[in-house]
Design an enzyme around this catalytic site. Sequence first.
Site, short mmCIF file in Angstrom:
data_model
loop_
_atom_site.label_atom_id
_atom_site.label_comp_id
_atom_site.label_asym_id
_atom_site.label_seq_id
_atom_site.Cartn_x
_atom_site.Cartn_y
_atom_site.Cartn_z
N ASP A 1 0.84 -1.19 0.00
CA ASP A 1 0.00 0.00 0.00
C ASP A 1 0.88 1.25 0.00
OD1 ASP A 1 -2.81 1.03 0.46
OD2 ASP A 1 -1.81 1.96 2.17
N GLU B 1 1.58 -0.70 -5.08
CA GLU B 1 0.64 0.37 -5.39
C GLU B 1 1.46 1.65 -5.40
OE1 GLU B 1 -3.19 2.89 -3.80
OE2 GLU B 1 -1.49 2.44 -2.54
C1 GLC Z 1 -4.16 3.14 -0.64
C2 GLC Z 1 -5.39 2.29 -0.49
C3 GLC Z 1 -6.53 3.17 -0.08
C4 GLC Z 1 -6.18 3.79 1.25
C5 GLC Z 1 -4.85 4.52 1.19
C6 GLC Z 1 -4.32 4.81 2.56
O1 GLC Z 1 -4.26 4.05 -1.66
O2 GLC Z 1 -5.63 1.59 -1.66
O3 GLC Z 1 -7.72 2.47 0.01
O4 GLC Z 1 -7.18 4.70 1.64
O5 GLC Z 1 -3.87 3.76 0.56
O6 GLC Z 1 -3.89 3.62 3.16
#
Ligand code: GLC
Length: 564
Positions: A223, A282
């Site tokens: 994440d 991500e």
């Molecule tokens: C990422 C997740 C999202 C979350 C953010 C903070 O972007 O996919 O859902 O709110 O991180 O952890």
Amino acid sequence: MTQHLAELARPADATATAGARRTGDWWRDAVIYQVYPRSFADANGDGMGDLPGIRSRLPYLRDLGVDAVWLSPFYASPQADAGYDVSDYRRVDPMFGELADATGLIEDAHRLGLRIIVDLVPNHCSDQHEWFQQALREGPGSPLRKRFHFLPGKGENGELPPNDWESIFGGPAWTRVADGEWYLHLFAPEQPDFNWEHPAVQDEFRSILRFWLDLGVDGFRIDVAHGMVKAAGLPDIGGSDQLKLLGNDVMPFFDQDGVHEIYRDWRRVLDEYTGERIFVAEAWTPTVQRTANYVRPDELHQAFNFQYLGTSWDAEALREVVDLTLDSMRPVGAPATWVLSNHDVTRHATRFANPAGLGTQIRTPGDRELGLRRARAATLLMLGLPGSAYLYQGEELGLPDVTDLPDEVRQDPSFHRQSGQDGFRDGCRVPIPWSGTEAPYGFGPVAGGPSWLPQPASWAELSVEAQTGVPGSTLELYRSALAVRREQAALGAGDSVDWMDAQPGVLAFRRTAADGSSVVVTANTTGEPVRMAAPGRLLIGSGEVVVVDDETVLPADTTAWWAV
Ligand code: GLC
């Protein structure tokens, strides 16, 4: 000879090889299905999805034909950001079950030939995490504060935040605590950022990695993988044009070169384990080339291609991003990782139902029929590209976003922090319909029972049960496409496509396997049918593709695969 899509039977034993085909480098062409635990299946009837629910539905995923499942967080969490605020990285939140449910799920999945990827949230934790609570208690100057970004404020009495950064969810990225210091949170105030320069933070995450690797997980989705390292001195950004949610802007807290050291370190940990386990990032970066840095040979395996996700249904734009992606990934030897939907963006059936250029969080339903037609075509195009692809739960049912959720049921923290200006992520998080005619449509065990977000009445027709065995349904399209993708050596792995001449608005490319077999993918992104020479034997179409002798008419917004 005349061929219609409806006549093309799904291979009799489409699922028999699920999970079994790929051995070496399985992830390079894997189709990975994202489960959002809150909204997948609720075994205990409390209106919230849970791990036993997911466990009971694993055979469905095996039959769908995916290779692996990525689970969004199910760890102990006060749920200020739907579980992305973790208070204990080694515990399962009671709302989702217990640790034994997680280990049972991993074992069941493996028995079915599915791999399990879990979410790792290293940029920040919950403000209820023991370390943060201790840091608060011990006060300014405490070494425990160094594990986060605690700083005195600016101004005569420290009444101003240490810099001008804004939270991605709206408002300042700093919150002042009772003793006068401020702490940094790029997301909600309940999500304090870790200080990744601190050795204790580094050690802790190595240990968390090992904890889940020892339990048998096959990988991690990281994440905010681009956020952990901040520019030295936490410099001001200046100007008022601040962050967009999951944007691609250059910022002193995103995509700093220092993050790569962390990943090289983690890769060494992962490589101590057998079984080809993977990391997927991500990482929202300014360019695809910057994304490629995350998947260099000694770092992570995959990184979501968000530039592709953000591309509208337009042949020229799609071709450009496909080329850019393949050209960027080839030098680092990583597969492209395609994705159209996830839990943070408006589902692609609704994005494509609306005019282009509205971004990834959309509040209007648009033209549903058009959106679904394009979404099906976009999925078939994506699954025809070389590399790995991610599916988000419910897209195989053609679910649209729920755009008319009442404000009082919304839970997205960014919705509440920005007075409804942004933060429409609840619309893609509505629990999915499995069966029956009454909500929650088999999501929970009892008809008329609760679901944490209400499902529209129209979803009865979109349930798994309603679509199973129905020729031309979106579910059967996904099942067939995944089965064909497994059978055709030319689909999946690889790092290039051969573009072919095509009319304006039409994409056509050939993919060739090592054994010489080829598949041609044609995608008509225009709103009009296009007549063309049939490139080969029709394998599958996202709509009614008719072939008469050597000619075909590719309907508006339709993709087809052809064996050559
Ligand atoms: C990422 C997740 C999202 C979350 C953010 C903070 O972007 O996919 O859902 O709110 O991180 O952890």
